[in-house]
Design a protein around this motif. Structure first.
Motif, mmCIF file in Angstrom:
data_model
loop_
_atom_site.group_PDB
_atom_site.id
_atom_site.type_symbol
_atom_site.label_atom_id
_atom_site.label_comp_id
_atom_site.label_asym_id
_atom_site.label_seq_id
_atom_site.Cartn_x
_atom_site.Cartn_y
_atom_site.Cartn_z
ATOM 1 N N ASP A 1 0.827 -1.200 0.000
ATOM 2 C CA ASP A 1 0.000 0.000 0.000
ATOM 3 C C ASP A 1 0.865 1.256 0.000
ATOM 4 N N LYS A 2 0.364 2.267 -0.692
ATOM 5 C CA LYS A 2 1.024 3.562 -0.704
ATOM 6 C C LYS A 2 -0.023 4.633 -0.453
ATOM 7 N N PHE A 3 0.313 5.580 0.426
ATOM 8 C CA PHE A 3 -0.608 6.632 0.810
ATOM 9 C C PHE A 3 -0.163 7.957 0.207
ATOM 10 N N SER A 4 -1.044 8.560 -0.587
ATOM 11 C CA SER A 4 -0.783 9.879 -1.163
ATOM 12 C C SER A 4 -1.584 10.904 -0.369
ATOM 13 N N VAL A 5 -0.879 11.837 0.272
ATOM 14 C CA VAL A 5 -1.536 12.890 1.040
ATOM 15 C C VAL A 5 -1.695 14.117 0.148
ATOM 16 N N LEU A 6 -2.932 14.553 -0.049
ATOM 17 C CA LEU A 6 -3.198 15.764 -0.829
ATOM 18 C C LEU A 6 -3.332 16.927 0.146
ATOM 19 N N LEU A 7 -2.455 17.913 0.001
ATOM 20 C CA LEU A 7 -2.350 18.996 0.971
ATOM 21 C C LEU A 7 -2.511 20.347 0.274
ATOM 22 N N PRO A 8 -3.751 20.855 0.159
ATOM 23 C CA PRO A 8 -3.937 22.184 -0.430
ATOM 24 C C PRO A 8 -3.381 23.260 0.500
ATOM 25 N N THR A 9 -2.696 24.243 -0.058
ATOM 26 C CA THR A 9 -2.132 25.308 0.762
ATOM 27 C C THR A 9 -2.433 26.682 0.184
ATOM 28 N N TYR A 10 -2.637 27.636 1.075
ATOM 29 C CA TYR A 10 -2.708 29.048 0.714
ATOM 30 C C TYR A 10 -2.248 29.839 1.936
ATOM 31 N N ASN A 11 -1.090 30.467 1.822
ATOM 32 C CA ASN A 11 -0.485 31.202 2.933
ATOM 33 C C ASN A 11 -0.281 30.303 4.165
ATOM 34 N N GLU A 12 0.465 29.229 3.965
ATOM 35 C CA GLU A 12 0.710 28.270 5.052
ATOM 36 C C GLU A 12 2.213 28.061 5.304
ATOM 37 N N ARG A 13 3.033 29.072 5.038
ATOM 38 C CA ARG A 13 4.488 28.892 5.172
ATOM 39 C C ARG A 13 4.898 28.540 6.598
ATOM 40 N N ASP A 14 4.180 29.031 7.589
ATOM 41 C CA ASP A 14 4.534 28.739 8.981
ATOM 42 C C ASP A 14 4.123 27.329 9.384
ATOM 43 N N ASN A 15 2.984 26.862 8.862
ATOM 44 C CA ASN A 15 2.466 25.545 9.232
ATOM 45 C C ASN A 15 3.121 24.403 8.467
ATOM 46 N N LEU A 16 3.475 24.656 7.212
ATOM 47 C CA LEU A 16 3.861 23.578 6.306
ATOM 48 C C LEU A 16 5.032 22.721 6.797
ATOM 49 N N PRO A 17 6.147 23.302 7.270
ATOM 50 C CA PRO A 17 7.249 22.438 7.713
ATOM 51 C C PRO A 17 6.852 21.494 8.840
ATOM 52 N N LEU A 18 6.039 21.984 9.768
ATOM 53 C CA LEU A 18 5.643 21.153 10.906
ATOM 54 C C LEU A 18 4.681 20.045 10.491
ATOM 55 N N VAL A 19 3.691 20.378 9.652
ATOM 56 C CA VAL A 19 2.719 19.352 9.261
ATOM 57 C C VAL A 19 3.388 18.283 8.402
ATOM 58 N N VAL A 20 4.351 18.669 7.555
ATOM 59 C CA VAL A 20 5.084 17.688 6.755
ATOM 60 C C VAL A 20 5.930 16.794 7.655
ATOM 61 N N SER B 1 0.227 31.198 -3.246
ATOM 62 C CA SER B 1 0.354 31.924 -1.978
ATOM 63 C C SER B 1 1.364 33.063 -2.087
ATOM 64 N N PRO B 2 0.971 34.280 -1.680
ATOM 65 C CA PRO B 2 1.917 35.404 -1.735
ATOM 66 C C PRO B 2 2.899 35.431 -0.564
ATOM 67 N N ASP B 3 2.743 34.528 0.418
ATOM 68 C CA ASP B 3 3.584 34.585 1.615
ATOM 69 C C ASP B 3 4.844 33.724 1.508
ATOM 70 N N GLY B 4 5.087 33.113 0.339
ATOM 71 C CA GLY B 4 6.283 32.303 0.169
ATOM 72 C C GLY B 4 6.102 30.831 0.502
#
Length: 240
Positions: free
Chosen positions: A7-26, A49-52
């Motif tokens: 089995d392989k799990f593909s996580v679909l992660l929509p983002t908009y202005n999530e630069r602060d959250n993204l490293p931790l959730v990944v 996202s305009p926040d990088g």
């Protein structure tokens, strides 16, 4: 379906202005999958996202490897998680799909354990069953959430206790079929997916979750989304 272990799990992660959250959730996702011994990939679908956020995603791709982190940009007006999921599905190579937000509102649970227990087509997080709940919301948001869920239960009788949550696991072929049937693209998208699943006879397991309000940033739920939800609810009631 692939055999256990393949089995392989593909996580679909929509983002908009999530630069602060993204490293931790990944990091949380990667740790969860690695500790369980499950193969995975995280597909980040950024909506310009305009926040990088895009730059952060590219750095994470270098750290974890392009086989684990896949960056795909999509420009949609207005931002729509439904559109992002459809776009992300085109790049998913797993036989199971996990959909969730990048705002750290949900704990990274082992949904695949529940799936194995009942061989479910869909496993959905629920805030309204067992020890599930909501933390950090004011009374207004709690009333809106409870009211929305009550209306959907009365009008649609969906066979699931939480229709508006955005943390679910699907068999890939089931999600593809539901997306073909689903017409909603906004806030009501999650609700319609469960209603269509019931119509098509797919099995749904539920996992109680504690929904914790955002760590960084602001919620994207506003007046327009509430109006869209009510319109979508009435449309589903009239057509299902």
């Amino acid at each position: 379906m692939a055999a256990h272990g393949a089995d392989k799990f593909s996580v679909l992660l929509p983002t908009y202005n999530e630069r602060d959250n993204l490293p931790l959730v990944v990091w949380l996702l990667a740790r969860t999958f690695q500790e369980s011994g499950n193969n995975f990939e995280i597909i980040i679908i950024d909506d310009g996202s305009p926040d990088g956020t895009e730059e952060i995603a590219k750095q994470l791709e270098k750290i974890y490897g392009s086989d684990k982190i896949v960056m795909r940009e999509i420009i949609s007006v207005p931002f729509s998680s439904g559109t992002a999921y459809i776009h992300g599905m085109k790049h998913a190579t797993g036989n199971f799909i996990v959909i969730m937000d990048a705002d750290l509102s949900h704990h990274v649970s082992l949904y695949f354990i529940k799936q194995k227990e009942g061989n479910f087509d869909i496993v959905s997080g629920t805030r309204y069953k067992g020890n599930g709940g909501v933390h950090g919301w004011d009374l207004k948001r709690k009333l809106i959430s409870r009211g929305a869920n009550f209306l959907t239960q009365v009008l649609l009788r969906p066979g699931a206790s939480d229709l508006t949550g955005s943390f679910r696991l699907y068999r890939k072929e089931v999600l593809q079929k539901l997306m073909e049937k689903c017409v909603s693209k906004g806030y009501v998208f999650q609700m319609e997916m469960i209603v269509r699943a019931r119509q098509l006879g797919y099995t749904i397991g539920e996992v109680p979750i504690s929904f914790v309000d955002r760590v960084y940033g602001e919620s994207k739920l506003g007046g327009n989304e509430i109006v869209s939800f009510l319109k979508g609810l009435l449309t589903l009631f009239a057509t299902t």
